[in-house]
Write an enzyme that holds these catalytic residues in place. Structure first.
Site, mmCIF file in Angstrom:
data_model
loop_
_atom_site.group_PDB
_atom_site.id
_atom_site.type_symbol
_atom_site.label_atom_id
_atom_site.label_comp_id
_atom_site.label_asym_id
_atom_site.label_seq_id
_atom_site.Cartn_x
_atom_site.Cartn_y
_atom_site.Cartn_z
ATOM 1 N N ARG A 77 84.127 19.919 -85.325
ATOM 2 C CA ARG A 77 82.747 20.203 -85.430
ATOM 3 C C ARG A 77 81.880 20.989 -85.337
ATOM 4 O O ARG A 77 80.916 22.118 -84.726
ATOM 5 C CB ARG A 77 82.260 18.869 -84.362
ATOM 6 C CG ARG A 77 80.975 18.187 -84.726
ATOM 7 C CD ARG A 77 80.450 17.604 -83.211
ATOM 8 N NE ARG A 77 79.137 16.928 -83.378
ATOM 9 C CZ ARG A 77 77.345 17.460 -82.249
ATOM 10 N NH1 ARG A 77 78.630 18.406 -81.181
ATOM 11 N NH2 ARG A 77 77.295 17.338 -82.892
ATOM 12 N N HIS A 121 71.334 20.839 -85.713
ATOM 13 C CA HIS A 121 71.458 20.592 -84.234
ATOM 14 C C HIS A 121 70.151 21.623 -84.042
ATOM 15 O O HIS A 121 70.640 22.996 -83.027
ATOM 16 C CB HIS A 121 73.052 21.545 -84.262
ATOM 17 C CG HIS A 121 73.513 21.262 -82.778
ATOM 18 N ND1 HIS A 121 74.704 21.017 -82.419
ATOM 19 C CD2 HIS A 121 73.138 22.079 -81.695
ATOM 20 C CE1 HIS A 121 74.898 20.828 -80.819
ATOM 21 N NE2 HIS A 121 73.696 21.352 -80.796
ATOM 22 N N GLU A 166 71.461 15.018 -82.006
ATOM 23 C CA GLU A 166 70.750 14.273 -80.647
ATOM 24 C C GLU A 166 69.203 14.879 -81.000
ATOM 25 O O GLU A 166 68.124 15.698 -80.682
ATOM 26 C CB GLU A 166 71.229 15.471 -79.412
ATOM 27 C CG GLU A 166 72.652 15.244 -78.942
ATOM 28 C CD GLU A 166 72.580 15.806 -77.034
ATOM 29 O OE1 GLU A 166 71.671 16.329 -76.896
ATOM 30 O OE2 GLU A 166 73.540 15.975 -76.707
ATOM 31 N N ASN A 291 77.367 11.297 -78.355
ATOM 32 C CA ASN A 291 77.443 12.955 -76.683
ATOM 33 C C ASN A 291 77.442 12.635 -76.209
ATOM 34 O O ASN A 291 76.108 11.497 -75.686
ATOM 35 C CB ASN A 291 76.702 13.230 -77.564
ATOM 36 C CG ASN A 291 76.367 14.925 -78.660
ATOM 37 O OD1 ASN A 291 77.470 14.241 -79.228
ATOM 38 N ND2 ASN A 291 75.499 15.721 -79.450
ATOM 39 N N TYR A 293 77.877 12.482 -71.682
ATOM 40 C CA TYR A 293 78.211 13.646 -70.258
ATOM 41 C C TYR A 293 77.467 12.280 -69.107
ATOM 42 O O TYR A 293 78.909 13.034 -67.999
ATOM 43 C CB TYR A 293 76.503 14.746 -70.325
ATOM 44 C CG TYR A 293 77.445 15.699 -71.437
ATOM 45 C CD1 TYR A 293 76.466 15.382 -73.226
ATOM 46 C CD2 TYR A 293 78.768 17.228 -71.386
ATOM 47 C CE1 TYR A 293 77.137 16.759 -74.180
ATOM 48 C CE2 TYR A 293 78.657 17.631 -72.811
ATOM 49 C CZ TYR A 293 78.175 16.856 -73.773
ATOM 50 O OH TYR A 293 78.269 18.419 -75.045
ATOM 51 N N GLU A 353 81.105 15.105 -78.014
ATOM 52 C CA GLU A 353 80.718 16.288 -77.250
ATOM 53 C C GLU A 353 80.617 15.412 -75.981
ATOM 54 O O GLU A 353 80.351 14.124 -75.810
ATOM 55 C CB GLU A 353 79.351 16.316 -77.345
ATOM 56 C CG GLU A 353 79.027 17.966 -78.376
ATOM 57 C CD GLU A 353 77.441 17.913 -78.324
ATOM 58 O OE1 GLU A 353 77.101 18.222 -76.587
ATOM 59 O OE2 GLU A 353 77.048 18.419 -79.315
HETATM 60 N N1 LIG Z 1 73.609 20.717 -72.057
HETATM 61 N N2 LIG Z 1 74.528 20.479 -72.430
HETATM 62 C C1 LIG Z 1 75.743 20.440 -73.614
HETATM 63 C C2 LIG Z 1 75.192 20.078 -74.797
HETATM 64 C C3 LIG Z 1 74.749 21.453 -75.512
HETATM 65 O O1 LIG Z 1 75.208 22.359 -75.466
HETATM 66 C C4 LIG Z 1 74.919 21.417 -76.944
HETATM 67 O O2 LIG Z 1 74.158 22.124 -78.415
HETATM 68 C C5 LIG Z 1 73.751 19.170 -76.792
HETATM 69 O O3 LIG Z 1 74.386 18.936 -78.339
HETATM 70 C C6 LIG Z 1 74.047 18.725 -76.277
HETATM 71 O O4 LIG Z 1 73.334 18.952 -74.638
HETATM 72 C C7 LIG Z 1 75.287 19.015 -74.661
#
Ligand SMILES: N#[N+]C[C@@H]1[C@@H](O)[C@H](O)[C@@H](O)[C@@H]2O[C@H]12
Length: 448
Positions: A77, A121, A166, A291, A293, A353
């Site tokens: 990705r 992005h 996001e 995504n 976390y 993610e």
């Molecule tokens: N912070 N963090 C890690 C990660 C970031 O590096 C990504 O670019 C985003 O899509 C998402 O926030 C997650």
């Protein structure tokens, strides 16, 4: 030992994004993005770090793809830098920019690795920002033009397309000032959110009209929010947080409407759809990228900004916080997956993610025995497996991230990769987690 086997065609992948890994910020005709501008503005990024060089992926892409193949990775990705294609966001296409992504998808094809491309992005062309950026409705048409160019050029070799990554974070770039374009104007933030939704819908319609192979979706930031207590104030604050972080995007796309509670709460600054917008936004998609976390506990907080809410990290027992100060709560992933099954039509889902920053102390050879990251990934894969067992259509999992990279306003300190990057030499050194992940992929299973 309990082995949890995944479906036969499950896609095991890794994730990155253009601005965080490519570097070559102004090479081969690339234009300036809002993240180039943000990083070149004093005091915005820790240590004054920038993505000017990053992991030099622009020049090292073939070796990076070869390393993915060596690690048995089945999907990559990545995101496309809009300003490599349209240096000014519109007008003349930059052939050298197209050539890079052509080469990338060809390398992936030769390696037998599925291509999963994200169009946005966060790195909007600065030239469009100078015209209002996502606050300007015209940007939605510029995005659709850009999408068409990419579908035409790469559509025969890209299996999965995501319009945005996001989008809520882009909105944050207008709310809190910590992300590009670094504004703090709530009166604009929800117009931005609506235009991101509209741009998404317009790109999906271009994809459908073009009859391209592959699938199209969007990647959303769906962290798990739970109330600090069962008080009405905390429950309502949690709902506002969910409406802002989840339903501001999920509901227009899957339910053709904005969350009513948020619209009432926002009043005059709420999204203002024009005739036909919601039909465009809700053009059906093929998959949802998730995504995930962490989980946060939310409480009512009169001084808690626009949403009058405050959140703190929540960790399941036996877990501490990560290098990012995030909680660790694998059960939160299962909860989000079941929410999508129960309330959003049980769509095909890819976890696009999931991962963690960890201490990552290298030994004298630069090798990192990142057992903490392995524990995090293993428990989240078990949580994902639980959801599959409960009927969730989970089709794949992409670790964030393939390699250490530029972590936005935090610069290069946090390391999320399963491959270490020695930024002084640009050497790639797989961590213990990379070899662990290779075994998971080989066995198509994780073990408890
Ligand atoms: N912070 N963090 C890690 C990660 C970031 O590096 C990504 O670019 C985003 O899509 C998402 O926030 C997650």
């Amino acid at each position: 030992m309990i082995v949890k086997a995944f479906p036969q065609d499950f896609v095991w992948g890794v994730s990155t994004s253009a601005y965080q890994v490519e570097g070559a910020w102004n090479e081969d005709g690339k234009g300036e993005s809002i993240w180039d501008r943000f990083c070149h503005t004093p005091y915005r990024i820790a240590n004054g770090d920038t993505g000017d060089i990053a992991c030099d992926h622009y020049h090292r892409m073939p070796e990076d793809v070869a390393l993915m193949k060596e690690l048995g990775v089945k999907g990559y990705r990545f995101s496309i830098a809009w300003t490599r294609i349209f240096p000014d966001g519109k007008g003349k296409v930059n052939p050298k920019g197209l050539d890079f992504y052509d080469r990338l998808v060809d390398e992936l094809g030769k390696a037998g690795i599925l291509a999963n491309a994200t169009l946005n992005h966060w790195d909007l062309p600065q030239a469009l920002q100078d015209l209002g950026g996502w606050a300007n409705r015209d940007t939605t048409d510029r995005f659709a033009e850009y999408a068409r160019v990419m579908f035409d050029r790469l559509g025969d070799r890209v299996a999965l397309w995501a319009t945005h990554n996001e989008p809520v974070v882009v909105t944050s770039g207008y709310l809190g000032g910590s992300m590009a374009p670094g504004l703090a104007d709530a009166s604009v933030a929800y117009r931005v959110a609506h235009h991101l939704n509209l741009a998404h819908g317009k790109a999906v319609q271009v994809f459908r009209q073009g009859g391209y192979p592959g699938k199209i979706g969007i990647v959303l930031d769906l962290q798990n929010y739970i109330p600090e207590s069962d008080s009405e104030a905390d429950v309502l604050a949690t709902q506002r947080m969910l409406d802002h972080s989840h339903h501001l995007f999920l509901d227009p796309i899957f339910k053709r409407q904005y969350p009513q509670g948020l619209m009432e709460w926002l009043g005059t600054i709420a999204p203002q759809p024009q005739e036909g917008d919601m039909e465009i936004i809700s053009t059906p998609i093929d998959f949802l990228g998730l995504n995930y976390y962490f989980t946060l506990k939310v409480r009512y907080e009169p001084w808690g900004g626009l949403l009058k809410a405050a959140a703190r990290p929540f960790s399941a027992p036996m877990w501490s916080q990560t290098e990012m100060g995030w909680g660790v709560h694998p059960e939160g992933l299962t909860a989000i997956l079941l929410k999508l099954r129960n309330h959003y039509g049980n769509p095909d889902i890819y976890i696009t993610e999931n991962g963690t920053a960890a201490p990552d102390q290298p030994d004298e050879h630069g090798f990192v025995q990142d057992r903490e990251r392995i524990a995090y990934l293993r428990r989240h894969l078990i949580a994902a497996h639980d959801a599959i067992q409960q009927g969730v259509n989970l089709r794949g999992y992409f670790v964030w991230s393939f390699m250490d990279n530029f972590e936005w306003a935090l610069g290069y300190r946090p390391r999320f990769g399963i491959v270490r990057v020695d930024y002084a030499t640009q050497k790639r050194i797989p961590k213990l987690s990379a070899y662990w992940y290779r075994e998971v992929i080989r066995q198509n299973a994780v073990w408890e």
